[in-house]
Design a protein around this motif. Sequence first.
Motif, PDB file in Angstrom:
ATOM      1  N   TYR A  37      42.325  34.320  51.945  1.00 49.17           N
ATOM      2  CA  TYR A  37      42.650  33.111  51.193  1.00 49.17           C
ATOM      3  C   TYR A  37      43.586  33.443  50.046  1.00 49.17           C
ATOM      4  CZ  TYR A  37      42.118  29.015  48.184  1.00 49.17           C
ATOM      5  OH  TYR A  37      42.369  27.918  47.386  1.00 49.17           O
TER       6      TYR A  37
ATOM      7  N   THR B  45      39.824  26.127  44.826  1.00 50.88           N
ATOM      8  CA  THR B  45      39.708  27.562  45.054  1.00 50.88           C
ATOM      9  C   THR B  45      38.251  27.989  45.064  1.00 50.88           C
ATOM     10  OG1 THR B  45      41.844  27.979  44.019  1.00 50.88           O
ATOM     11  CG2 THR B  45      40.352  29.846  44.167  1.00 50.88           C
TER      12      THR B  45
ATOM     13  N   PHE C  13      40.656  38.016  49.470  1.00 44.34           N
ATOM     14  CA  PHE C  13      41.125  37.020  48.515  1.00 44.34           C
ATOM     15  C   PHE C  13      42.300  37.604  47.749  1.00 44.34           C
ATOM     16  CE2 PHE C  13      40.330  35.073  44.115  1.00 44.34           C
ATOM     17  CZ  PHE C  13      41.098  33.939  44.391  1.00 44.34           C
TER      18      PHE C  13
ATOM     19  N   ARG D 118      36.482  26.819  48.266  1.00 44.46           N
ATOM     20  CA  ARG D 118      36.884  27.560  49.467  1.00 44.46           C
ATOM     21  C   ARG D 118      36.316  28.973  49.466  1.00 44.46           C
ATOM     22  NH1 ARG D 118      43.023  25.098  49.166  1.00 44.46           N
ATOM     23  NH2 ARG D 118      42.542  23.162  50.283  1.00 44.46           N
TER      24      ARG D 118
ATOM     25  N   LYS E 153      47.468  23.110  56.728  1.00 45.84           N
ATOM     26  CA  LYS E 153      47.068  22.766  55.366  1.00 45.84           C
ATOM     27  C   LYS E 153      47.467  21.351  54.978  1.00 45.84           C
ATOM     28  CE  LYS E 153      47.090  24.828  50.740  1.00 45.84           C
ATOM     29  NZ  LYS E 153      47.592  25.952  49.912  1.00 45.84           N
TER      30      LYS E 153
ATOM     31  N   CYS F  19      44.427  31.625  56.538  1.00 50.93           N
ATOM     32  CA  CYS F  19      43.095  31.116  56.246  1.00 50.93           C
ATOM     33  C   CYS F  19      42.888  29.645  56.594  1.00 50.93           C
ATOM     34  CB  CYS F  19      42.763  31.334  54.762  1.00 50.93           C
ATOM     35  SG  CYS F  19      41.070  30.907  54.306  1.00 50.93           S
ATOM     36  N   LEU F  20      43.663  28.753  56.009  1.00 48.52           N
ATOM     37  CA  LEU F  20      43.332  27.334  56.027  1.00 48.52           C
ATOM     38  C   LEU F  20      43.806  26.580  57.259  1.00 48.52           C
ATOM     39  CD1 LEU F  20      44.059  26.492  52.275  1.00 48.52           C
ATOM     40  CD2 LEU F  20      41.881  27.155  53.336  1.00 48.52           C
TER      41      LEU F  20
ATOM     42  N   ASP G 201      49.077  27.509  57.268  1.00 49.46           N
ATOM     43  CA  ASP G 201      48.519  28.668  56.576  1.00 49.46           C
ATOM     44  C   ASP G 201      47.852  29.536  57.639  1.00 49.46           C
ATOM     45  OD1 ASP G 201      47.052  30.553  55.200  1.00 49.46           O
ATOM     46  OD2 ASP G 201      46.115  29.150  53.805  1.00 49.46           O
TER      47      ASP G 201
END
Length: 242
Positions: free
Chosen positions: A171, A182, A200, A185, A87, A83-84, A80
């Motif tokens: 995200y 969700t 977002f 985060r 993952k 953002c992440l 990702d």
Amino acid sequence: MAKNMAHRRYQKAARRKAVLAERRRIAVLDMSLPARIRRAAAGPFRHCLLQEGLFESGVARLVVVRGAPGETMLCSFLLDAFCLGVKDVDAQAVIPDEAAQVIEAMSDDAPFRAVRPAYACKLVRDLIAWAGSIGFPPPPLLAAAQQIFGGVNPDSCADVFTFGRAGRPTYVPGPADTLAMTNDRLRQLRERLGKDGFDFMVMMPSGLRLEVELADDETDDVFDIQAAAQRGCVSAPSRHSA
């Protein structure tokens, strides 16, 4: 005398038992996932593939298959880049035909292109560092899976990666992300970056991505946007995004 002989026999049996236990422990460790990946990393790269669109859509899978016959491992990294970070990670022993079938099944989501091992290694390393800087650690299996790059120098790759959507952490909840995940985060991003420090987005049933402007407060209603999007509507100001 008999007592001493019995004691010596007991000590000998105890030593033999300890040796057998150590051999069993080593055998178990030798069959562990990290050990198998390390052995595979001594062999040639069979596939090093990245799905198209990582820096456009934010999500793609990196697949590395490496090893000699009988000791080949497939390591899959779900990336990702918005953002992440990394993952999810999966690692499994395969034979060449199985590897091709797994890759073919994954290509239904997006086609793969071949990348150099140094590029892949650097991409994973830099993405981990970037995601960590905004509070998202890698999955536990990552350290073991990264050993598939054994002997590869990531600094031999001259590519420079820019993460985030247009440079901003963004995200986008995935299909497997629950509302609780969700919410957590989003709260973490607020605490780390502030309300205006990230974006977002939600995925509508039609496949359209919707960028959502979060409210100033942090009530549960604000974080219920993902469920609303799945119903085809949103509960906060939003705008379309390509």
